[in-house]
Design a protein around this motif. Structure first.
Motif, PDB file in Angstrom:
ATOM      1  N   ASP A 157       5.820   0.963   0.769  1.00  0.00           N
ATOM      2  CA  ASP A 157       4.923   0.803  -0.472  1.00  0.00           C
ATOM      3  C   ASP A 157       4.532  -0.504  -0.427  1.00  0.00           C
ATOM      4  OD1 ASP A 157       3.710   0.707  -2.930  1.00  0.00           O
ATOM      5  OD2 ASP A 157       5.567   1.774  -3.802  1.00  0.00           O
ATOM      6  N   GLU A 158       3.135  -0.741  -0.354  1.00  0.00           N
ATOM      7  CA  GLU A 158       2.613  -2.269  -0.308  1.00  0.00           C
ATOM      8  C   GLU A 158       3.054  -2.892  -1.539  1.00  0.00           C
ATOM      9  OE1 GLU A 158      -1.523  -1.224  -0.133  1.00  0.00           O
ATOM     10  OE2 GLU A 158      -1.571  -0.615   1.878  1.00  0.00           O
ATOM     11  N   ARG A 159       3.217  -2.291  -2.596  1.00  0.00           N
ATOM     12  CA  ARG A 159       3.604  -3.002  -3.859  1.00  0.00           C
ATOM     13  C   ARG A 159       4.966  -3.257  -3.782  1.00  0.00           C
ATOM     14  NH1 ARG A 159       1.626   1.862  -7.173  1.00  0.00           N
ATOM     15  NH2 ARG A 159       3.097   2.835  -5.697  1.00  0.00           N
ATOM     16  N   ARG A 160       5.695  -2.983  -3.076  1.00  0.00           N
ATOM     17  CA  ARG A 160       7.183  -3.375  -2.823  1.00  0.00           C
ATOM     18  C   ARG A 160       7.689  -4.187  -1.659  1.00  0.00           C
ATOM     19  NH1 ARG A 160      10.365   0.236  -6.181  1.00  0.00           N
ATOM     20  NH2 ARG A 160       8.910   1.661  -7.383  1.00  0.00           N
TER      21      ARG A 160
END
Length: 469
Positions: free
Chosen positions: A164-167
């Motif tokens: 997940d790019e946001r994590r």
């Protein structure tokens, strides 16, 4: 023994030849000579299904063979005669091999097979095909009523697991620094948020820390509060961890080295920090990813794109863990088609609390595109599809079947949605429908051919066919 010469003498004296007699039911009957007989028609000398009403030659120059009336005669036991008392009348006889050839009287084809009788009522004009109960039983014809049901379509597609790019977080210096010490943390190790990773010395950080402490300890009245907020913001801009700033405000001591800690729970994907190394601004020393939630990037075929939508449930199975299913929902359908594979990428968010799904792992996804609305459906086997035309055979009862064109919709679960052409309560053929379709085509061809042929008592096949070359 003495009668043989007498019989021979009488035969020779009377000018009679034994070849002038034909055997019929064990008796001799006179047969007309070829010169006295008129051919009914002429057939191809090679046995091909070609006929002519007049003498002619084939492509090789061979004469067509004449066919006489007595050549078509067969023993009475072989003729498919109408039974006494039968309510139906025989209209004509058709070729047993399905060739466009009919006869008003019983006959055999070139292979010795009897022509098949066509009874009155078999050639209906209502567009239906009529089969006898015996033929329906022999061919295994089965019908099933159309029903309304929800079409469940499972779109299957391959994919891979991605982070997940946001994590994903990185630790990079914003000023020239030197790594004094690195904790026992290596690539692949799971860390917790706030866990120490390394100690770094930076002259820019030390200068900003000393300035901030001087400001907050100053006794000068006026403008100190505003100036102090600016000094603290400078430490924040240098990415000094908040716990370090809080400790400075508490102890009123500027540390020589700054302890950098993990910004989140996750796995160390990259460690570039080495004790004693110099780190320039922008150099990534650690990269940490939270794998509690991952993405499954699935490549859906272009033909299935119309049935895929955001929010649909997806079952993902990893090839490394057979028998286990991970469930998620479609988060986004990427607005681009891959020109090489003709697929569209779909992102599915999956919970991964035990970290079993790893980046770049192959998975197989099944997207449930079921619609709760009930639609009219028929079994897959009932549809006759030629590519440009789809039809079903409607069971009208009493052995009658009507070919009907339909417009189809979605397919799934062994059923097909019917949008036009059928109504509730009608029954369609689900088994042996191709045999009925072949029968309808044959019947239509023979019917049109028979209507153009005279059926008089003296009309032979040659009159009905004409020249079929």
């Amino acid at each position: 023994m003495k009668t043989l010469p007498l019989l021979t003498t009488v035969a020779l004296g009377c000018g009679l030849a034994l070849v002038g007699y034909g055997s019929l039911n064990g008796t001799f009957a006179p047969r007309a000579s070829a010169a006295d007989r008129t051919p009914l028609y002429y057939r191809d000398p090679s046995g091909a299904p070609l006929w002519s009403a007049a003498p002619k030659k084939d492509d090789r120059g061979r004469d067509y063979l004449p066919v006489y009336d007595d050549d078509q005669a067969t023993p009475a036991r072989a003729k498919p005669q109408q039974q006494a008392g039968s309510p139906r009348k025989i209209l004509y006889y058709r070729n047993p091999m399905g060739l466009p050839d009919t006869s008003p009287v019983p006959k055999k084809d070139s292979m010795g097979m009897d022509y098949i009788p066509v009874y009155e009522g078999d050639d209906t004009d209502d567009g239906t095909v009529r089969l006898s109960p015996g033929k329906i039983q022999r061919t295994g014809v089965k019908s099933e009523p159309v029903e309304r049901r929800a079409i469940r379509v499972l779109v299957k597609a391959p994919g891979t697991i991605q982070l997940d790019e946001r994590r994903v977080s990185v630790i990079a210096m914003r000023a020239e620094s030197f790594v004094q010490k690195v904790a026992d943390v290596t690539t692949g190790v799971r860390v917790k948020a706030g866990q120490p990773l390394m100690e770094v010395y930076s002259s820019a950080v030390a200068s900003a820390a000393a300035e901030y402490l001087a400001t907050i300890t100053s006794k000068v009245v006026g403008g100190v509060e505003t100036y102090g907020r600016g000094s603290r913001q400078r430490l924040v801009n240098l990415d000094v961890p908040e716990p370090v700033i809080a400790e400075m405000e508490k102890t009123r001591v500027a540390p020589v080295t700054i302890s950098w800690s993990a910004p989140r729970d996750g796995i160390v994907l990259e460690r570039s920090a080495i004790e004693g190394m110099r780190a320039n601004p922008g150099d990534v020393l650690f990269r940490i990813a939270d794998t509690s939630v991952v993405w499954a990037l699935v490549d859906v075929a272009e033909r299935d794109l119309g049935t895929v939508a955001v929010g649909q449930s997806v079952a993902v199975r990893a090839r490394s863990f057979p028998g286990r299913t991970f469930t998620g929902k479609i988060a986004i359908v990427y607005p681009q088609v891959n020109r090489d594979t003709r697929t569209v990428r779909v992102r599915v968010e999956l919970a991964n609390p035990d970290a079993m799904l790893l980046p770049d792992m192959y998975v197989d996804a099944e997207i449930d595109t079921a619609d709760a609305a009930l639609v009219l459906t028929v079994p897959d086997s009932s549809v006759l599809d030629t590519g440009s035309r789809q039809a079903v055979l409607v069971d009208k009862g009493d052995g009658r079947f009507e070919p009907r064109e339909v417009k189809l919709g979605r397919r799934g679960g062994g059923y097909i949605e019917v949008r036009e052409g059928l109504a509730d309560g009608e029954a369609v053929v689900t088994s042996a429908n191709f045999l009925i379709d072949a029968e309808s085509n044959l019947t239509a061809a023979l019917k049109g051919f028979a209507e153009s042929a005279p059926r008089g008592a003296d009309a032979g096949p040659g009159h009905a066919m004409g020249d079929h070359k």
